[in-house]
Enzyme design. Structure first.
Site, PDB file in Angstrom:
ATOM      1  N   LYS A  84      -0.598  -2.691 -10.300  1.00  0.00           N
ATOM      2  CA  LYS A  84       0.584  -2.016  -9.675  1.00  0.00           C
ATOM      3  C   LYS A  84       1.612  -1.287 -10.321  1.00  0.00           C
ATOM      4  CE  LYS A  84       0.133  -3.379  -4.890  1.00  0.00           C
ATOM      5  NZ  LYS A  84      -1.438  -3.929  -4.965  1.00  0.00           N
ATOM      6  N   GLU A 126      10.489  -3.534  -6.023  1.00  0.00           N
ATOM      7  CA  GLU A 126      10.655  -1.976  -5.732  1.00  0.00           C
ATOM      8  C   GLU A 126      11.289  -2.058  -4.403  1.00  0.00           C
ATOM      9  OE1 GLU A 126       6.924   0.448  -6.201  1.00  0.00           O
ATOM     10  OE2 GLU A 126       6.814  -0.090  -3.894  1.00  0.00           O
ATOM     11  N   ARG A 165     -12.454   3.060  -4.460  1.00  0.00           N
ATOM     12  CA  ARG A 165     -13.471   2.924  -3.770  1.00  0.00           C
ATOM     13  C   ARG A 165     -13.710   3.774  -2.622  1.00  0.00           C
ATOM     14  NH1 ARG A 165     -10.986  -0.027   0.142  1.00  0.00           N
ATOM     15  NH2 ARG A 165      -9.572  -1.432  -0.390  1.00  0.00           N
TER      16      ARG A 165
END
Length: 453
Positions: free
Chosen positions: A116, A200, A301
């Protein structure tokens, strides 16, 4: 076109991929665990191979067993579906090194988006909006405390290698951060083998909106609209719809353009999803006088909720995946493709409708709804057993209509007509949601389920 395809997955997604493969004349090969031997995806495949016992590590995540099945059946390509090995870059490399076609993005793109922090930094460099946060892992608790002080509370503490809503915690002050940091780091080390932690900015009121992208064989990246995914429990989706009732034409243009830049930044091929947090202007309290969005992650995906995009855009995303993997042009013209109508997906899970705890069991009754604008992608039939070894998803009920209101009406009728007995199931929750004024207004956020409870 690919001539033979091994589907390295199970349940509804394996069955759904097999359906498209057979329509295209592609020989479909299933792999299955001992526990899944009687499920429809196994019997509907042209050939099936047992790859191990119920434990996913010994079957669906067993790379050697899956590759041996591909070799023994003469498979030309492997489609990983979602979950299991679908975002495993090493598996993708091994598949291609074995001389097989990988139906998915390149291993380098999977690697780049799998972390991430690395993904945030790549997206920021590409001009994709990211929320205020750390550009490197918070090496220890002191570093996390310093980062949070600079970012401003509340903050989200996230496992850098996490996904699927797992490995996250919210801290509203330093005391909470000290607790959440240790908790998330320990969970990340145990679950992902990587204890790296990202700090974050946390926005208490947000919507979860994602964009379907497709990296074509000729190198172009196109966006096929957005999906609203804000109906969630424990940070995991229950309902998705397209288009999002929160996205204006101006915001959509910005959102889709950013998603395309995200794909281009990692030379993306095949199907993928750029997930974003949409922060309404009245929930942010600062910044420009407009709704803003921030990059959350990229799923490298096919998504569980891909059918809503298929119904709105009139495409078969699995077919497009196979065409990209084979080096073929898409079935549609990217310059003229446009959405029509509205679609909603409800995830029918084997879980109780109040606390959402798993409730596996033998399916005594299973009668799927039918009618105009109703589609069911299911992994089970009457008489099958939903075991505790895998995800609780039994089926996806997808409805479409010319308008959101028409789609909601069809969803109500379809939920009422779905006859399901045996395992616990969340159909009663959907009946409640489809009468909920907040949901019906379209002005809802990720807290809607908790407010209903």
């Amino acid at each position: 076109m690919i001539e033979s395809l091994l589907v390295a997955n199970r349940g509804e997604i394996a069955r759904r991929i097999i359906r498209t493969a057979r329509r295209l004349g592609v020989r479909a090969i299933a792999v299955h665990s001992e526990a899944d031997a009687g499920l429809p995806f196994v019997t509907e495949a042209d050939e099936a191979v047992c790859v191990g016992p119920a434990n996913p590590a010994q079957s669906y995540r067993n790379v050697e067993a899956v590759l041996a099945a591909a070799k023994s059946t003469g498979a030309q390509a492997i489609h990983p579906g979602y979950g299991f090995l679908s975002e495993n870059a090493d598996f993708a490399r091994t598949v291609e090194a074995s001389g097989l076609i990988w139906v998915g993005p390149g291993a380098d793109a999977i690697t780049a988006m799998g972390d991430k922090i690395n993904a945030r930094n790549l997206m920021a460099a590409a001009g994709v909006p990211v929320a205020p946060g750390t550009t490197d892992p918070a090496a220890d608790l002191d570093a996390a405390v310093a980062a949070a002080a600079e970012i401003g509370y509340p903050v989200m503490v996230k496992a850098a290698a996490g996904g699927g809503g797992m490995g996250m915690g919210v801290a509203t002050d330093e005391a909470a951060l000290r607790t959440e940091y240790d908790k998330v780091r320990s969970f990340a080390e145990r679950m992902f083998g990587d204890g790296s932690v990202l700090i974050e900015r946390y926005f208490p009121r947000v919507r979860h909106v994602e964009v379907q992208i497709l990296g074509l064989a000729d190198g172009r990246v196109v966006a096929l609209g957005e999906r609203e995914c804000s109906v969630q429990r424990r940070n995991q989706k229950l309902v998705e719809e397209s288009p999002s009732p929160a996205v204006s034409p101006e915001l959509r243009e910005r959102l889709l353009a950013a998603a395309v830049r995200a794909g281009e930044a990692v030379d993306y091929r095949n199907a993928g999803t750029v997930e974003c947090l949409l922060v309404p202007r009245d929930a942010r309290g600062d910044g420009p006088d407009s709704d803003e969005f921030f990059f959350l992650e990229m799923n490298t995906r096919l998504q569980v909720e891909h059918p809503v995009t298929e119904l709105v855009y009139g495409v078969d995303l699995v077919e497009e995946q196979l065409r990209v993997a084979a080096g073929l042009a898409p079935t549609f013209d990217p310059d003229t493709l446009a959405p029509r109508g509205h679609a909603i997906e409800l995830r029918i899970n084997a879980e109780d409708p109040k606390r959402f705890l798993p409730g596996p069991g033998v399916i005594r009754t299973w009668v799927e709804p039918t009618g105009e604008g109703v589609r069911v992608d299911s992994g089970y039939v009457e008489g099958n057993t939903v075991t505790p070894f895998y995800d609780s998803l039994m089926a996806k009920l997808i409805v479409s209509g010319a308008t959101r209101a028409e789609a909601v009406e069809r969803a109500r009728a379809a939920v009422a007509a779905f006859e399901l007995a045996g395992p616990k199931n969340n159909l009663p929750f959907f009946a409640e949601l489809l009468e909920n004024e907040e949901f019906l207004s379209g002005d809802y956020d990720t807290g809607i389920v908790s407010r209903m409870r």
